[in-house]
Design a protein around this motif. Structure first.
Motif, mmCIF file in Angstrom:
data_model
loop_
_atom_site.group_PDB
_atom_site.id
_atom_site.type_symbol
_atom_site.label_atom_id
_atom_site.label_comp_id
_atom_site.label_asym_id
_atom_site.label_seq_id
_atom_site.Cartn_x
_atom_site.Cartn_y
_atom_site.Cartn_z
ATOM 1 N N GLU A 1 2.216 -7.545 4.124
ATOM 2 C CA GLU A 1 1.765 -6.285 3.372
ATOM 3 C C GLU A 1 1.935 -5.240 4.290
ATOM 4 O O GLU A 1 2.274 -4.110 3.181
ATOM 5 C CB GLU A 1 0.735 -6.930 2.006
ATOM 6 C CG GLU A 1 0.315 -5.691 1.136
ATOM 7 C CD GLU A 1 1.315 -6.157 -0.006
ATOM 8 O OE1 GLU A 1 1.264 -4.691 -0.772
ATOM 9 O OE2 GLU A 1 1.897 -6.831 0.041
ATOM 10 N N ARG B 1 -3.874 4.949 2.828
ATOM 11 C CA ARG B 1 -2.223 5.225 3.052
ATOM 12 C C ARG B 1 -2.978 6.380 1.492
ATOM 13 O O ARG B 1 -3.214 6.305 0.699
ATOM 14 C CB ARG B 1 -1.990 4.243 2.597
ATOM 15 C CG ARG B 1 -0.596 4.036 2.712
ATOM 16 C CD ARG B 1 0.455 3.069 3.209
ATOM 17 N NE ARG B 1 0.333 2.796 1.342
ATOM 18 C CZ ARG B 1 0.248 1.758 0.340
ATOM 19 N NH1 ARG B 1 -0.415 1.067 1.187
ATOM 20 N NH2 ARG B 1 -0.213 1.251 0.027
ATOM 21 N N ASP C 1 9.873 -4.598 -4.828
ATOM 22 C CA ASP C 1 10.345 -3.063 -4.264
ATOM 23 C C ASP C 1 11.570 -2.829 -3.217
ATOM 24 O O ASP C 1 11.684 -1.850 -2.679
ATOM 25 C CB ASP C 1 8.879 -3.030 -2.811
ATOM 26 C CG ASP C 1 7.723 -2.964 -4.131
ATOM 27 O OD1 ASP C 1 7.949 -2.981 -5.214
ATOM 28 O OD2 ASP C 1 6.605 -2.830 -3.382
ATOM 29 N N ARG D 1 4.519 -2.134 4.008
ATOM 30 C CA ARG D 1 4.364 -1.212 3.299
ATOM 31 C C ARG D 1 4.060 -0.452 4.146
ATOM 32 O O ARG D 1 5.350 0.937 4.104
ATOM 33 C CB ARG D 1 2.965 -0.762 2.770
ATOM 34 C CG ARG D 1 2.579 -1.826 1.220
ATOM 35 C CD ARG D 1 3.763 -1.213 0.245
ATOM 36 N NE ARG D 1 3.328 -1.858 -0.710
ATOM 37 C CZ ARG D 1 4.822 -1.724 -1.465
ATOM 38 N NH1 ARG D 1 5.542 -0.783 -1.874
ATOM 39 N NH2 ARG D 1 4.399 -3.088 -2.515
ATOM 40 N N GLN D 2 3.794 -0.190 5.115
ATOM 41 C CA GLN D 2 3.293 1.242 6.363
ATOM 42 C C GLN D 2 4.574 1.654 7.306
ATOM 43 O O GLN D 2 5.731 1.559 7.649
ATOM 44 C CB GLN D 2 2.585 0.962 6.664
ATOM 45 C CG GLN D 2 1.150 1.591 6.310
ATOM 46 C CD GLN D 2 0.072 1.994 6.839
ATOM 47 O OE1 GLN D 2 0.319 2.533 7.518
ATOM 48 N NE2 GLN D 2 -0.946 1.813 6.436
ATOM 49 N N ALA E 1 0.001 -4.442 -4.214
ATOM 50 C CA ALA E 1 -0.114 -2.742 -3.240
ATOM 51 C C ALA E 1 -1.056 -2.517 -3.112
ATOM 52 O O ALA E 1 -2.002 -2.119 -2.474
ATOM 53 C CB ALA E 1 1.022 -2.131 -4.076
ATOM 54 N N TYR F 1 8.703 -9.381 -1.326
ATOM 55 C CA TYR F 1 8.970 -8.033 -1.564
ATOM 56 C C TYR F 1 9.863 -7.482 -2.319
ATOM 57 O O TYR F 1 10.315 -6.267 -1.782
ATOM 58 C CB TYR F 1 9.115 -8.000 0.365
ATOM 59 C CG TYR F 1 7.285 -8.631 1.062
ATOM 60 C CD1 TYR F 1 6.394 -7.359 0.187
ATOM 61 C CD2 TYR F 1 7.777 -9.403 1.688
ATOM 62 C CE1 TYR F 1 5.084 -7.789 1.145
ATOM 63 C CE2 TYR F 1 5.696 -9.920 1.975
ATOM 64 C CZ TYR F 1 5.417 -8.718 1.858
ATOM 65 O OH TYR F 1 3.577 -9.399 2.367
ATOM 66 N N ARG G 1 1.849 6.428 -3.196
ATOM 67 C CA ARG G 1 2.899 6.191 -3.770
ATOM 68 C C ARG G 1 2.738 7.020 -5.384
ATOM 69 O O ARG G 1 2.293 6.249 -6.269
ATOM 70 C CB ARG G 1 3.863 5.143 -3.575
ATOM 71 C CG ARG G 1 3.369 4.983 -2.126
ATOM 72 C CD ARG G 1 4.599 3.174 -2.150
ATOM 73 N NE ARG G 1 6.145 4.157 -2.044
ATOM 74 C CZ ARG G 1 7.354 2.939 -2.658
ATOM 75 N NH1 ARG G 1 6.578 2.377 -1.707
ATOM 76 N NH2 ARG G 1 7.708 3.876 -2.516
ATOM 77 N N LYS H 1 8.693 0.501 4.193
ATOM 78 C CA LYS H 1 8.623 1.226 3.256
ATOM 79 C C LYS H 1 8.331 2.673 3.411
ATOM 80 O O LYS H 1 9.068 3.979 3.283
ATOM 81 C CB LYS H 1 7.376 0.313 1.856
ATOM 82 C CG LYS H 1 7.995 -0.547 1.213
ATOM 83 C CD LYS H 1 9.455 -0.405 0.529
ATOM 84 C CE LYS H 1 9.066 0.622 -0.495
ATOM 85 N NZ LYS H 1 10.805 0.590 -1.266
ATOM 86 N N ASP H 2 7.453 2.755 4.600
ATOM 87 C CA ASP H 2 7.760 4.608 5.243
ATOM 88 C C ASP H 2 8.316 4.963 6.086
ATOM 89 O O ASP H 2 8.487 5.500 5.984
ATOM 90 C CB ASP H 2 5.921 4.255 5.446
ATOM 91 C CG ASP H 2 4.932 3.863 3.709
ATOM 92 O OD1 ASP H 2 5.561 4.063 2.584
ATOM 93 O OD2 ASP H 2 4.200 4.031 3.892
#
Length: 1483
Positions: free
Chosen positions: A645, A760, A673, A649-650, A749, A670, A763, A653-654
């Protein structure tokens, strides 16, 4: 920053690849315009011609020691002199070898060779082009020059061996000849000998340097070609490495033999003519007998070649199987397969040694029959000449004998030269086979629009068919014409040899798009990535890519380098960027655990890392590379839920915001997303579009998602506080189903952050999603978590030192998407010496690969005694040596008998005292005892033939027995070593022992010992024979012998150390080449071809430099010893002149004959003695492994091992168990205590590196416990034999292991099961259909590493293997990580049914696979953090397991609403059993 590849520690003076090294080659690069290029005119020969200046001043600017010397320095190899003294003092290091000549480097010579090959292809086309023609153009000028010098050598050899010898013998028979005439003959003999020696030295030196250049050119050019290949087709890694090592070496050796092939046959005709002139037509009898030796040699050579070809096939199989065992040694040990595989290896070895013995026997016969044939032919010639009524004078006899000696010498070297050149010709054809293979063609087409990154239009793509296994290896040894024919057919019929995998693919990826890709095992997900990487064959349609690519393979490719080097991958270091990357990949906790942090060295294939750590390092490499397009092939399968996860995310996605991302995953949670989702089925696109649209429009996708969520338990809880399971919405209600999916994703999330302990920035989409739920209750404990999240809202909005969407590395996303989007500032030079010292300490602490032991000084006496012992002992060795002495004695007796016969003349009494004429009066044809002399000579010839056969048969027998015993002991010692040895020793280093070193003991050492024994006795016999005639020669022999010993004493040191350097520098470039071949796709993706090419050239230059200096050290001593041999000749000739009239001409001729032999034999004796000692360094290296390696515990312990039915129950108890992988490393398991009941199903979870897999390693005793105990059915496993333990356990490893062979061989290697049982196992793991579609079914080929099956399919085959084993205790280590969720569900059902009656430990990152376990074990930093039923852990508010489950987004209601009675009974039984077992243990 440095990139350190797969290397071993270099010899002293050779720098290790550290962090401050550059990827670029350290060798001097010479461009095409340099003097040695292909420029026109004499300018290109300027540098080479400087070596012909007799007395040359040392240049002001030194290029290299080889280039700085003139004619005399080249001839005498004067640049070796400084090394000789340092080696004698045991102070020589690799740096003492000096700089490699820029004209001998891989870069320069490969470029030149490639230009010549491309010119040849341009002239004739690829099919008709001849690699041999290109090679000839490469070496022709220097070969012509060497041939000219060799012609001078042969001319001098002819003149001094015929004309001058005949004149000297006539001088001894003459009455009162002029002393000055005799001295002039001696001076003429000395002049021709010196010219012969000098010209031979120059010719040999030129041949050596030319060969070295050709070797490095072909190796570097071939490696460069491999880097450009689209696929290796049927060529395995082992075959290519074998080509680069052996074929290129044969080309180098052939360069030293070309002049022999061109000129040696020509010199035979004038020699035969002169012999006929001296004796008459009967001389032709002996000449023809010697000439018949040539076809005999060719026949024997052809037979040897046939034997060697058969042997090479077996050797290839043996080395390949050994390599596979080394690569899979942990699996072999855990399955207790050492003995069965050892038996297979030993069976191959027996066949190999049987062929080696016959080949060695015939090889020895070829070498030893030459001297015997000269004796036999001279006996036949002289007997026939005399029996025909002709007289025979000493001048005739010994002049003809000298002619026979020349013929024999030429005939001895010609077949070897012809064979060497023939092998080189075949090698060029094999190299052509490689060079005309299809290359990767750059994708020239651009996408149709500027905002498109990847565009595939109506494409059908295929993989090359890979069916060759053992048969293909054997075909490599067929005639080269067949090879070319096969290659031509392959190129013409590529479509027939390709297997279509993807069909009618239409895919458009816009820049900045995150595309999630899903599908079942074998659907074609990885193949689409390969298509984008241009690794597949495009049958129709088109593929266009815009931008640079970063690639994360499904099975991480890790370099044998530090963690930091693996991440940087040749890029410049930037601390800010680097910290962001390791934060995004969640690597900081791992760095804290590793002994040297990020400077810890990673072993080959990442042996000292967990699967998750390897995958995250691969991810970090991709992120740090900062590319435009990211191809992620199921990167989250090897990591646990909350780390997955975090990475999604980091990282995805980021960190990859604004990048084009092709994200293959089996973690379907996932997909919602992702910007778009691609569904693949059977190689076709079954659906593509946003998740929302696919859920409403694509029933197949919606069903897959629903099944996955049902399996994961991702259903909503009711609004009540009670744990109530609501029915999932119907599949035909997509709106409700989608709403549920999105809500659960938003919930996951939010829940993931706290479990990671990191903040973090929120969003924009998260809050609305959360708010959409209103008063909705999430999974248990969700509300307190939300409260905490709101409380820390401000903290989360603070800029964090981690990758986020606003701080994307080189983001291409428009500026309006983020404010303050900045490039990290460049790293400033750091001159902090304390930090540098700290890094050095960390690097030393994290070093994994130990330095290869490099012996110094002379080869220890124990190595010789060990070899004698393996030969059969001192008595057997002595008897063999006596046979050599007996054979030499027979030859000496024959020559003395001929001399004695000539002295007897017609048998009449002598008429004077000390009169040469008196002792040889009359014709020997008139001697009444003629028949007696002839019978003795005939008996001598027969005795010689018999002694030769007995001698060489016994010699080949004892030496091959020694080789067999060395291999058997080596194999036993290596594979009885603990896994620590394999973790810290590169496989290339171990395999070097089984291949190169073993080959030296198999073939090279017996060959050298044979020649050494022959020449040693020959020199002694020659000196004794001359001393019998001229006792005064002993006065000269004493100082000459002293000088001879001094030369040998110094030479043996330098040649031995240079041989060691050669051995040690071979391993790094072989390892680098092997590593490259295994990671070609990743290298192509990152466009690192040039960096790897430069590194190969640097390592190759080091090795060939040591190899060239080793060969030139031979020239150094040979040239000097040759002068000593010439001095013996001169002394003998001078004594013949001075004692004229006092000794018979026959004795003078005998002395001169032996003196001429000494000149040639003496230098070869020195060389072969030193080379034999240097070859004994291979014995030394083998013996080091045989005697010096630590062994595991015994396989069987007679009185302690349990019965064959153990374990009957399968209970396991860990009592205060602690374990570390090696001394001085931290504990990976810390005081673990627990009890596992019989047939209990245990799930083991925890963060990557928490010690989950270490539990399995401890149970299998791959690493012994530091403290504590493990009991299975009450038996302390540390007290029983390893085979007794491991043979009763089974494991399905994290990394699937398949062997080269067939499907059946991989499932049932030792034919213990019927075909029906094998098919049944395949059916249960849902692979029966896949195998059934193959043409050969169970006999279908499995290529190296199982590359013709997907990773998921490989895991399923490993599971089928475990089903067949049917053990009482089974460990599943991420066994279904690479399998899609639907297949995983089926497999889990199979597992629970098939292994219902066994104890099963399941290590998993997919938490749903352990939710139905009887109990769950949670590991944290090597400690047992939690161990209870899933229900108990989920209902515990402070449970780590509950936090992990929530982070994974799994709704737990259906797991915690089990029947209370069942749970209560289960828990009571658990408690009672635990207490009872503890009491039992205390007793």
């Amino acid at each position: 920053m440095a990139y350190s590849g797969n290397e071993v520690a270099p010899p002293p003076g050779l720098p290790r690849n550290r962090m401050d090294e550059s990827w670029s080659s350290t060798a001097v690069t010479v461009g095409p315009d340099e003097p040695q290029g292909d420029g026109r005119g004499w300018a290109k020969y300027t540098a080479a011609l400087k070596n012909f200046i007799p007395f040359r001043r040392k240049p002001k600017v030194s290029v290299s020691a080889v280039d700085d010397v003139g004619l005399w320095g080249t001839m005498f190899a004067s640049f070796i002199t400084s090394l000789v003294w340092k080696a004698h003092k045991n102070k020589m290091t690799f740096s003492d070898l000096g700089n490699r000549s820029p004209y001998d480097t891989g870069e320069h010579n490969a470029n030149r060779m490639l230009r010549l090959w491309e010119t040849e292809v341009a002239r004739k086309g690829s099919k008709r082009a001849s690699m041999l023609a290109a090679v000839w153009r490469f070496v022709s000028t220097r070969v012509y020059l060497a041939t000219a010098f060799f012609a001078v050598t042969l001319t001098c050899y002819f003149v001094q061996g015929t004309i001058i010898i005949e004149a000297l013998l006539s001088y001894t028979s003459a009455t009162s000849p002029s002393l000055w005439y005799g001295l002039a003959l001696v001076a003429g003999l000395m002049f021709t000998e010196l010219v012969r020696s000098f010209s031979s030295g120059i010719a040999t030196a030129f041949g050596m340097r030319t060969g070295t250049r050709l070797q490095v050119a072909m190796t570097s050019m071939g490696y460069d070609k491999v880097l450009r290949l689209r696929s290796l087709k049927d060529k395995s890694v082992g075959q290519l490495v074998n080509m680069f090592v052996n074929d290129c070496f044969r080309l180098a050796m052939a360069c030293q033999q070309l002049q022999v092939v061109l000129l040696a046959p020509l010199i035979m005709f004038p020699v035969m003519g002169y012999a006929t002139y001296i004796m008459g037509p009967w001389a032709l009898l002996g000449c023809f007998m010697i000439m018949l030796f040539l076809p005999l040699q060719l026949l024997i050579g052809a037979h040897i070649g046939k034997l060697r070809r058969k042997c090479v096939k077996i050797t290839d199989s043996r080395v390949r199987m050994t390599s596979e065992l080394l690569n899979s040694v942990k699996l072999i040990k855990m399955y207790a397969w050492e003995k069965p595989f050892s038996k297979r290896i030993q069976d191959l070895r027996k066949k190999e040694t049987k062929l080696l013995q016959w080949a060695g026997f015939w090889q020895a016969m070829v070498v030893g029959i030459g001297p015997a044939l000269m004796t036999i032919s001279s006996i036949a010639t002289f007997t026939a000449h005399v029996m025909a009524g002709n007289d025979l004078t000493p001048e005739q006899a010994f002049t003809v004998l000298a002619c026979f000696t020349i013929l024999r010498s030429m005939l001895m070297i010609t077949p070897f030269a012809v064979r060497s050149v023939s092998e080189a010709i075949i090698a060029t054809r094999r190299m052509k086979d490689l060079m005309i293979m299809e290359e990767r063609k750059a994708l020239t087409g651009a996408p149709s629009k500027a905002n498109i990154s990847v565009e595939i239009r109506g494409a059908t793509l295929a993989w090359d068919r890979q069916e060759k296994t053992e048969e293909a290896i054997s075909k490599e040894n067929h005639d080269a014409d067949d090879v070319e024919k096969t290659v031509a057919q392959t190129q013409e019929g590529d479509a027939l040899l390709a297997v279509e995998k993807l069909f009618d693919i239409n895919l458009t990826m816009f820049k900045g798009t995150l595309l999630g890709v899903c599908g079942s095992v074998g659907a074609g997900k990885s193949s689409v990535i390969s298509a984008i990487l241009n690794e597949m064959r495009l049958v129709k349609g088109g593929v266009a890519v815009e931008g640079e690519i970063a690639y994360v393979a499904q099975q991480a490719w890790i370099l044998n380098a530090t963690v930091k080097d693996n991440i940087l991958f040749g890029e410049d270091f930037n601390s800010i960027k680097y910290d962001q990357v390791i934060e995004a990949c969640c690597l900081k906790p791992d760095f804290e655990q590793l002994p040297g942090g990020d400077l810890t060295e990673i072993g080959e294939r990442g042996v000292n890392l967990s699967g998750g750590q390897k995958q995250r390092i691969s991810l970090a490499r991709a992120l740090y590379a900062d590319k435009d397009i990211y191809l992620l092939d199921d990167p989250l399968s090897a990591v646990d839920a909350h780390v997955g996860e975090h990475i999604f995310r980091q990282y995805i996605k980021d960190g990859l915001r604004g990048k084009t991302v092709f994200f293959v995953t089996h973690q379907l949670q996932y997909l919602s997303d992702c910007d778009e989702v691609l569904l693949l089925k059977d190689g076709r696109i079954a659906g593509k579009g946003p998740h929302r649209r696919l859920m409403t429009m694509n029933a197949e996708y919606a069903e897959m998602i629903q099944n996955y969520l049902d399996d994961e338990g991702s259903t909503d809880s009711s609004d009540d506080e009670d744990f109530h399971v609501t029915s999932p919405p119907s599949p035909i209600d997509p709106a409700l189903f989608l709403r549920r999916t999105l809500l659960n994703r938003a919930d996951r999330a939010r829940l993931s952050v706290r479990s990671l302990g990191g903040a973090r920035r929120s969003r924009g989409t998260a809050a609305p999603a959360a708010g959409a739920g209103g008063g909705r209750k999430f999974s248990i404990h969700a509300t307190p978590r939300l409260v905490r999240r709101r409380f820390h809202k401000k903290e989360r909005e603070e800029p964090a030192r981690q990758l986020s969407r606003t701080y994307s590395i080189r983001s291409n996303h428009p500026a309006q998407h983020a404010i303050g989007e900045l490039e990290p500032p460049p790293e400033q030079p750091d001159f902090d010496t304390e930090r540098q010292k700290e890094e050095e300490r960390a690097l030393e602490k994290g070093q994994l690969t130990g330095e290869e032991d490099l012996e110094v000084g002379s080869v220890k006496y124990a190595n010789y005694t060990n070899y004698i012992k393996f030969c059969g002992g001192y008595l057997i060795t002595f008897l063999v040596l006596v046979q050599f002495l007996l054979n030499t004695g027979i030859s000496v007796f024959a020559n003395f008998w001929i001399s004695f016969w000539l002295e007897q003349g017609d048998g009449s009494p002598a008429n004077g005292t000390n009169s040469t004429q008196a002792s040889s009066s009359g014709s020997i044809a008139d001697n009444p005892n003629l028949n007696f002399y002839v019978i003795v000579l005939g008996g001598t010839a027969l005795a010689m033939v018999v002694s030769i056969i007995i001698k060489f048969w016994s010699f080949s027998k004892v030496t091959i027995v020694a080789a067999y015993r060395f291999h058997k002991r080596l194999f036993q010692s290596v594979f009885r070593s603990p896994t620590q040895f394999f973790d810290t020793t590169p496989n290339g280093r171990i395999l070097n022992r089984f291949s190169k070193d073993m080959d030296e003991v198999d073939a090279q050492l017996p060959f050298q010992l044979n020649i050494l024994s022959e020449q040693l006795w020959s020199v002694l016999a020659s000196i004794i024979s001359i001393a019998v005639v001229f006792p005064w020669l002993l006065v000269a022999i004493v100082p000459i012998s002293v000088l001879f010993y001094v030369a040998y004493y110094f030479f043996r040191s330098v040649v031995r150390d240079l041989k060691r350097f050669q051995n040690v520098t071979r391993t790094p470039w072989l390892c680098h080449m092997t590593e490259t071949l295994q990671g070609l796709t990743t290298i192509h993706a990152y466009n690192k071809d040039e960096a790897f090419r430069k590194k190969l050239n640097r390592l190759l230059n080091q090795h060939t430099h040591a190899f060239f200096m080793w060969m030139m050290s031979g020239r150094w001593v040979l040239q000097r010893v040759d002068l000593l041999g010439i001095s013996v000749n001169m002394t003998t000739a001078l004594l013949v002149v001075l004692f004229q009239g006092t000794i018979p001409a026959s004795q003078a001729g005998l002395a001169l004959t032996y003196a001429l032999q000494i000149a040639g034999v003496l230098q070869h004796l020195v060389r072969i003695t030193a080379e034999t000692e240097s070859t004994f360094t291979s014995v030394e290296r083998l013996r080091h492994y045989i005697k010096g390696l630590e062994w595991e515990a015994p396989e069987m312990i007679k009185d302690a091992d349990p019965s064959g039915t153990w374990p009957e129950e399968g209970s396991i108890q860990l009592l205060n168990l602690s374990m570390r992988y090696r001394e001085n490393l931290p504990l990976v398991l810390k005081s673990v205590t627990c009890y596992i009941r019989s047939c209990e199903k245990i799930g083991i979870v925890g963060r990557t590196g928490s010690g989950k897999s270490s539990l399995g390693i401890a149970i299998f005793r791959l690493v012994e416990a530091a403290e504590g105990s493990i009991y299975i059915d009450g038996v302390d496993i540390s007290k029983i034999g390893l085979h007794s333990l491991r043979s009763q356990l089974s494991i399905i490893p994290q990394d699937p292991v398949l062997f080269v062979g067939t499907v059946r061989y991989n499932l049932d290697p030792f034919d213990a099961h019927s075909d029906e049982e094998v098919w049944g196992a395949l059916e249960r793991v849902h692979m029966a259909d896949r195998i059934g579609y193959l043409d050969d079914k169970l006999e279908s080929a499995v290529v190296e590493n199982g590359e013709n099956f997907s990773v998921g399919e490989r895991q399923l085959m490993c599971m089928a293997r475990a089903l067949l084993r049917n053990s009482k205790i089974l460990i599943l280590d991420e066994a279904t990580a690479a399998i899609d969720s639907e297949t995983d569900t089926l497999i889990q059902t199979t597992i629970h049914e098939a292994f219902e009656d066994c104890t099963m430990l399941t290590i998993a990152h997919r938490l749903n696979t352990v939710m139905t376990s009887d109990r769950v074990m949670v590991m944290d930093d090597g400690q047992l953090s939690e161990f209870d039923t899933p229900r108990a852990l989920l209902t515990n508010k402070s449970s780590r397991f509950a936090a992990m489950v929530k982070a994974a987004g799994i709704d737990v209601t259906k797991y915690i609403t089990m029947e209370t009675d069942d749970v209560t009974v289960s828990e009571e039984n658990s408690q009672q059993a635990s207490e009872a077992d503890v009491e039992c243990t205390k007793l």
